[in-house]
Enzyme design. Sequence first.
Site, mmCIF file in Angstrom:
data_model
loop_
_atom_site.group_PDB
_atom_site.id
_atom_site.type_symbol
_atom_site.label_atom_id
_atom_site.label_comp_id
_atom_site.label_asym_id
_atom_site.label_seq_id
_atom_site.Cartn_x
_atom_site.Cartn_y
_atom_site.Cartn_z
ATOM 1 N N HIS A 70 0.845 -1.216 0.000
ATOM 2 C CA HIS A 70 0.000 0.000 0.000
ATOM 3 C C HIS A 70 0.866 1.247 0.000
ATOM 4 O O HIS A 70 0.691 2.150 -0.824
ATOM 5 C CB HIS A 70 -0.912 -0.003 1.238
ATOM 6 C CG HIS A 70 -1.709 1.249 1.427
ATOM 7 N ND1 HIS A 70 -3.037 1.359 1.091
ATOM 8 C CD2 HIS A 70 -1.356 2.464 1.928
ATOM 9 C CE1 HIS A 70 -3.480 2.580 1.367
ATOM 10 N NE2 HIS A 70 -2.475 3.275 1.874
ATOM 11 N N GLU A 71 1.831 1.307 0.901
ATOM 12 C CA GLU A 71 2.663 2.529 1.025
ATOM 13 C C GLU A 71 3.473 2.765 -0.244
ATOM 14 O O GLU A 71 3.627 3.901 -0.688
ATOM 15 C CB GLU A 71 3.581 2.405 2.230
ATOM 16 C CG GLU A 71 2.855 2.320 3.570
ATOM 17 C CD GLU A 71 1.816 3.433 3.771
ATOM 18 O OE1 GLU A 71 0.797 3.173 4.431
ATOM 19 O OE2 GLU A 71 2.001 4.548 3.222
ATOM 20 N N HIS A 103 1.731 4.741 -2.715
ATOM 21 C CA HIS A 103 1.906 6.194 -2.521
ATOM 22 C C HIS A 103 3.255 6.639 -3.066
ATOM 23 O O HIS A 103 3.341 7.677 -3.733
ATOM 24 C CB HIS A 103 1.837 6.541 -1.032
ATOM 25 C CG HIS A 103 0.489 6.403 -0.421
ATOM 26 N ND1 HIS A 103 -0.672 6.839 -1.014
ATOM 27 C CD2 HIS A 103 0.113 5.859 0.779
ATOM 28 C CE1 HIS A 103 -1.699 6.581 -0.233
ATOM 29 N NE2 HIS A 103 -1.262 5.992 0.857
ATOM 30 N N HIS A 138 -5.370 7.543 -2.049
ATOM 31 C CA HIS A 138 -6.237 6.499 -1.498
ATOM 32 C C HIS A 138 -7.430 6.241 -2.407
ATOM 33 O O HIS A 138 -7.913 7.112 -3.103
ATOM 34 C CB HIS A 138 -6.722 6.914 -0.098
ATOM 35 C CG HIS A 138 -5.676 6.665 0.943
ATOM 36 N ND1 HIS A 138 -5.564 7.421 2.083
ATOM 37 C CD2 HIS A 138 -4.662 5.753 0.990
ATOM 38 C CE1 HIS A 138 -4.544 6.982 2.798
ATOM 39 N NE2 HIS A 138 -3.984 5.963 2.162
#
Lengths: 82, 402
Positions: free
Chosen positions: B119-120, B123, B129
């Site tokens: 997930h990170e 980014h 998101h």
Amino acid sequence: FPVSQEKEKEDMQFAKKYLENFYDFKEEKHSLFKSKDLNHMADKIREMQSFFGLEVTGELNHKTMDMMKQPRCGMPDVRSYS
Amino acid sequence: TFPLRPTWKKEDVTYRILNYTPDMLQADVDEAIARAFQLWSSVTPLRFTRLYSGQADIMISFAAGFHGDFYSFDGPGGTLAHAYPPGGGLGGDAHFDEDENWTKFTTYNGFNLFLVAAHELGHSLGLGHSNVFGSLMYPVYMATDTRYYQLHQDDIDGIQALYGPPRESPVLPTKALPPQEPTEMIPAGAPTQMSPREDPTEMTPSKPPQRPEDCDPHLTFDAITTLRGETLFFKGSYVWRKSPYFSEIEHDTIFSFWPSLIAGFDAAYEVDNKDRVLFFKDNQYWAVSGYRIDSGFPKPIHYLGFPTSVGKIDAAVHDQNTKRTYFFVGNKYWSFNENTQSMERGYPRKIAADFQGVPHPIDAALQKNGYFYFFHGSNQYEVDMKKKKLIRIMKSNSWFNC
């Protein structure tokens, strides 16, 4: 699940912090118009509820609080990232 | 994406792991991070190279509390990690909260590093998101079986909008290749995590059974328990929630309360003076307090004193007056003393001997308003325990104001 009364104040603080972190909520520190401040917070609650597909009420109901307490990523959900 | 859609203006991106969490073996951290990068490289032209010194595009570190940027971490729970969009300096860097318990497994008392890192790194590559439940870029952590983890189409659409598809189209669907040795030591029979895709509210190829209508006269239940004054009715992955505070019945899923528990409980009961609810599934049981799953669970049901011949239980109910819990299995039942945490002598006894008129097997059991309610199929049997007398028979869903 049922929340004991004294916790409600805590929840309000928690929610403000959450909305500041992830929904760019800025509490007017010395706002003369408390009601304006509460409306602003209700708008941010609605924005968060809409993002997560919750019922959009603008109120800190238990489902909204539950979602706020879920472990999550620290990056904001709205784009006013700076 | 982030404002102004920042991306890496090259296909070869470097990363460096600056330090390690003491929660995991370094090799497991290396593998989790590498697998997370591989998820993204499998759907884009990007290639990721690990550096062991100097400045890399994506600097990965573990830290607690204030750690030199504007977003301090908050201790256990809450914020797990954060990462910055592509750019110089902090740009692209990913920080993980050392106050969390990091793990390579998919367990109840730790956060899977591969999942959070994937997930990170989304980014770090420029993704924001997503509000698509079950996507990797959904902001809330969801314990998921990571052995064959696949990116959600929403994640693929997002990252390919920034970088396009991979040079050669991948032969295989975008899967995180299973690790060399099974990193998921999920004990045999233990529940695998409800991955969001398995959540019945998710669209999946084989459509999960729909939630039955509240007033379906044939409605049956797997398990029923009280919880802090409310009553929860379970069937499959669905929960009906009856609360003295609200008139209407609330419809939820097990996943929405306890994401890491599996659907299809056999039994459930509350020990109210301990603010604890126990869930039973096959030969294991879990204890929860509110939303939190107590550590050290699941445990084998034989810890409670059942003989090994018992593979699962049908129903359970705690008598708040006597502090005894009754477990129902087939045509017999046991009495468990919650104070001494042991089975009472003289059990099992035959259900028919003490509960005349109550058929078995019993699907679920509940104590409410001084009576016991035993559920068998679409009927429930109201029993006065003191007099051991059957009072009346009703439809199982009579609690739903039908």
